[in-house]
Write a protein that holds these residues in place. Structure first.
Motif, mmCIF file in Angstrom:
data_model
loop_
_atom_site.group_PDB
_atom_site.id
_atom_site.type_symbol
_atom_site.label_atom_id
_atom_site.label_comp_id
_atom_site.label_asym_id
_atom_site.label_seq_id
_atom_site.Cartn_x
_atom_site.Cartn_y
_atom_site.Cartn_z
ATOM 1 N N GLU A 63 -76.153 10.665 73.135
ATOM 2 C CA GLU A 63 -76.081 11.666 74.194
ATOM 3 C C GLU A 63 -76.017 10.958 75.534
ATOM 4 O OE1 GLU A 63 -78.658 14.320 71.222
ATOM 5 O OE2 GLU A 63 -79.574 12.930 72.636
ATOM 6 N N SER A 82 -76.477 21.033 71.309
ATOM 7 C CA SER A 82 -75.040 20.884 71.102
ATOM 8 C C SER A 82 -74.461 22.194 70.584
ATOM 9 C CB SER A 82 -74.733 19.738 70.136
ATOM 10 O OG SER A 82 -75.250 20.003 68.854
ATOM 11 N N VAL A 100 -72.114 18.778 74.252
ATOM 12 C CA VAL A 100 -73.441 18.181 74.088
ATOM 13 C C VAL A 100 -74.105 18.125 75.458
ATOM 14 C CG1 VAL A 100 -74.770 16.222 73.242
ATOM 15 C CG2 VAL A 100 -72.567 16.773 72.180
#
Length: 213
Positions: free
Chosen positions: A22, A186, A206
């Protein structure tokens, strides 16, 4: 174990390369913003995550402006010279190249936010406080709440908890100690779309939020 279970759920959502990764932002007070790519539940290596080189030119939004912000690449993060107080947001649709999914080409867009001062969303997928600096937050996708979405909460000691949003897309973050929290969610959007001028069959969005308590 909870980290791996949640990441497995993300991986099941798509075959996105490095699906455990991420983008997130950390900011202390009104200082510069630090932008990371990696696994927020794990310690950041001193030389950066192995995928960090893929984070090249994130777009930084601060004080409601898209004006260019000076970026300084460090060993393990990118420092953004944000001078205005308030929340900082980041968007990047060029971290990973498109990949082949079951329905065709898929792409990913990463979003990140640091701070809970503002109660509106400025990113396509964003975790937004219902009240300024409050512990109840809503997951918003293009202006609409997302019900029954999983939100991974990473506490200051890196312990994790998975929460599910209610019918209004809301979660309430429990007190898990003092320090920095990082939340991640997400959402897969199916249907023809374009990322960076390329046609996609679906997009994985995300988004992360970081704040201190």
């Amino acid at each position: 174990m909870k980290t791996r279970l949640w990441l497995a759920a993300v991986a099941a959502l798509s075959s996105m390369p490095a699906s455990a990764h991420e983008v997130w932002v950390e900011r202390d007070g009104d200082g510069p913003a630090r932008i990371y790519l990696g696994e927020p539940a794990e310690p950041v290596p001193a030389t950066g995550d192995p995928e960090f080189h893929r984070l090249r030119a994130p777009v930084v939004l601060a004080d409601g402006s898209r004006e260019p912000v000076a970026l300084d690449r460090r060993a393990d993060h990118i420092e953004a010279a944000v001078t205005a107080p308030g929340d900082v947001r980041v968007r990047d649709d060029a971290v990973f190249d498109p990949w082949d999914g079951k329905q065709g080409k898929q792409g990913a867009i990463f979003y990140a936010r640091a701070g809970r001062a503002e109660t509106h969303a400025a990113l396509d997928l964003e975790i937004v406080p219902v009240e300024a600096h409050g512990d109840t937050l809503a997951v918003i996708f293009r202006g609409k709440p997302v019900p029954d979405i999983s939100v991974n909460v990473i506490a200051p000691d890196r312990a994790q908890r998975e929460l599910k949003s209610d019918a209004q897309g809301r979660i309430t973050v429990p007190a898990l100690g003092a320090g920095r929290y990082i939340l991640a969610a997400s959402h897969q959007e199916n249907g023809a779309a374009r990322i960076a001028g390329k046609d996609m069959a679906s997009i994985v969005h995300v988004s992360t939020l970081s704040f201190t308590r």
